[in-house]
Design a protein around this motif. Sequence first.
Motif, short mmCIF file in Angstrom:
data_model
loop_
_atom_site.label_atom_id
_atom_site.label_comp_id
_atom_site.label_asym_id
_atom_site.label_seq_id
_atom_site.Cartn_x
_atom_site.Cartn_y
_atom_site.Cartn_z
N GLU A 1 0.82 -1.20 0.00
CA GLU A 1 0.00 0.00 0.00
C GLU A 1 0.86 1.26 0.00
O GLU A 1 0.49 2.27 -0.61
CB GLU A 1 -0.95 -0.04 1.19
CG GLU A 1 -2.04 -1.13 1.01
CD GLU A 1 -3.03 -1.18 2.13
OE1 GLU A 1 -2.70 -0.75 3.26
OE2 GLU A 1 -4.17 -1.67 1.89
N MET B 1 1.90 1.60 -3.57
CA MET B 1 0.79 2.14 -4.35
C MET B 1 0.70 3.66 -4.18
O MET B 1 0.48 4.39 -5.14
CB MET B 1 -0.53 1.49 -3.91
CG MET B 1 -0.68 0.03 -4.32
SD MET B 1 -2.21 -0.70 -3.67
CE MET B 1 -3.45 0.36 -4.41
N ARG C 1 -0.57 4.43 -7.78
CA ARG C 1 -1.23 3.29 -8.42
C ARG C 1 -2.64 3.12 -7.86
O ARG C 1 -2.83 3.05 -6.65
CB ARG C 1 -0.43 2.01 -8.21
CG ARG C 1 -0.96 0.82 -8.98
CD ARG C 1 -0.70 0.95 -10.50
NE ARG C 1 0.62 0.46 -10.85
CZ ARG C 1 1.62 1.24 -11.23
NH1 ARG C 1 1.45 2.56 -11.31
NH2 ARG C 1 2.79 0.72 -11.54
N TYR D 1 -6.27 0.85 -8.60
CA TYR D 1 -6.89 -0.26 -9.31
C TYR D 1 -8.40 -0.09 -9.35
O TYR D 1 -9.00 0.53 -8.47
CB TYR D 1 -6.51 -1.58 -8.65
CG TYR D 1 -5.02 -1.82 -8.61
CD1 TYR D 1 -4.30 -2.09 -9.77
CD2 TYR D 1 -4.32 -1.72 -7.41
CE1 TYR D 1 -2.93 -2.30 -9.73
CE2 TYR D 1 -2.94 -1.92 -7.37
CZ TYR D 1 -2.27 -2.21 -8.53
OH TYR D 1 -0.90 -2.39 -8.50
N ASP E 1 -11.26 -4.51 -6.30
CA ASP E 1 -10.50 -5.21 -5.26
C ASP E 1 -9.86 -6.48 -5.82
O ASP E 1 -8.77 -6.87 -5.39
CB ASP E 1 -11.41 -5.57 -4.09
CG ASP E 1 -11.82 -4.34 -3.28
OD1 ASP E 1 -11.13 -3.29 -3.40
OD2 ASP E 1 -12.83 -4.42 -2.56
N LYS F 1 -6.73 -5.46 -7.54
CA LYS F 1 -5.74 -5.11 -6.53
C LYS F 1 -5.11 -6.35 -5.93
O LYS F 1 -3.88 -6.42 -5.75
CB LYS F 1 -6.39 -4.26 -5.43
CG LYS F 1 -5.42 -3.87 -4.32
CD LYS F 1 -6.10 -3.06 -3.24
CE LYS F 1 -5.13 -2.75 -2.11
NZ LYS F 1 -5.77 -1.98 -1.01
N ARG G 1 -2.77 -8.04 -8.52
CA ARG G 1 -1.51 -7.31 -8.64
C ARG G 1 -0.65 -7.48 -7.39
O ARG G 1 0.59 -7.46 -7.46
CB ARG G 1 -1.78 -5.82 -8.89
CG ARG G 1 -2.38 -5.52 -10.24
CD ARG G 1 -1.40 -5.83 -11.37
NE ARG G 1 -1.86 -6.90 -12.24
CZ ARG G 1 -1.13 -7.52 -13.13
NH1 ARG G 1 0.14 -7.22 -13.28
NH2 ARG G 1 -1.62 -8.47 -13.87
N ASP H 1 4.37 -4.21 -9.92
CA ASP H 1 3.14 -5.03 -9.97
C ASP H 1 2.99 -5.72 -11.32
O ASP H 1 1.91 -6.23 -11.65
CB ASP H 1 1.90 -4.18 -9.66
CG ASP H 1 1.65 -3.08 -10.68
OD1 ASP H 1 2.57 -2.77 -11.47
OD2 ASP H 1 0.53 -2.53 -10.69
#
Length: 322
Positions: free
Chosen positions: A23, A26, A31, A33, A36, A39, A42, A73
């Motif tokens: 996180e 991200m 990043r 998505y 979920d 996410k 990835r 990712d």
Amino acid sequence: MLLLFGALVSSSPIEDPLLPVYEKWMSDFDRVYQTDTEKQQRFEVFKANYQFIQSMKTRSDLTYTVDLNEFADLANDEFIAKHAGFKSSNAPKKAIHPESANLTTTPTCVDWRTSGCVTPVKDQGSCGADWAIAVAEAIEALCKIKTGTCVSLSEQELIDCVSSCYGCNGGYVDYAFQWIQMNGGITTEANYPYKGITGTCNYNKTNDHACTICGYQDVTPNCESCLMNAVAIQPVVAVIEASGSAFQFYSGGIFTGPCGTNLDHAVLIVGYCSSSTTHYWIVKNSWGTSWGESGYIRMQKDISRTTGLCGIAMEASYPVAC
């Protein structure tokens, strides 16, 4: 009741210890998505890449480092499909030019960045435009050497207009050089800006030439000393195999592989030099400044294989001024 409570607690999901790392990554790379599910998918790829990077960090034999970057990712095959676009052509090879013809002595170290011949690092995004970017950058450098003016040139013009190539789906270095010669030149980035998608050729802009060339030359293949002589004269387009997780996550130092000779990515060699133990090429990439050494990679030079590391000496070429 206590037993039931204990059973409920033990059945609760345990948070993956890498989730906070993911996180934060991200957040660092903006990043987002759509679902979920995406996410989570990835995240599984991220974990595998993270574990690879950690395993590389434990090695004491490496002269380079790897780290998380914006590509963390992506599985390596996904990464190459999106970010490498070179295609080998069947165009007749140019008569080999003696790369040392204009040299009295070959300098020990060369870095064209110090001469103002190299524009800032570009970011091709998910468009396989490395072939167009490397060609445009080679002409940028030549234009500066010959005229004293350094201007960013339009790779988007090549993506849209070189019909013998495939735009963001990849292209050929030699066909791009040929097209620029036949067109009479190439326009500026400002006039024909990069969009990162394949578009329709804007012929109204292709006649506004900022730089011209009278052709291109191939460097003698499988000869690193010949490549060195060429780079001493001007920056040179080279094609390498950029696949492999070590290359994907390179963050600094002198890269020594592993890599093969399945050429898939065009880059610009802007110099060469040596550390206390290793000779290296200075290579400008097109994956943005968050990759490598602010967008550059130093690649081991003068290895035992004639192809050079990652095939760097196999298919190199450079534009020729009028």
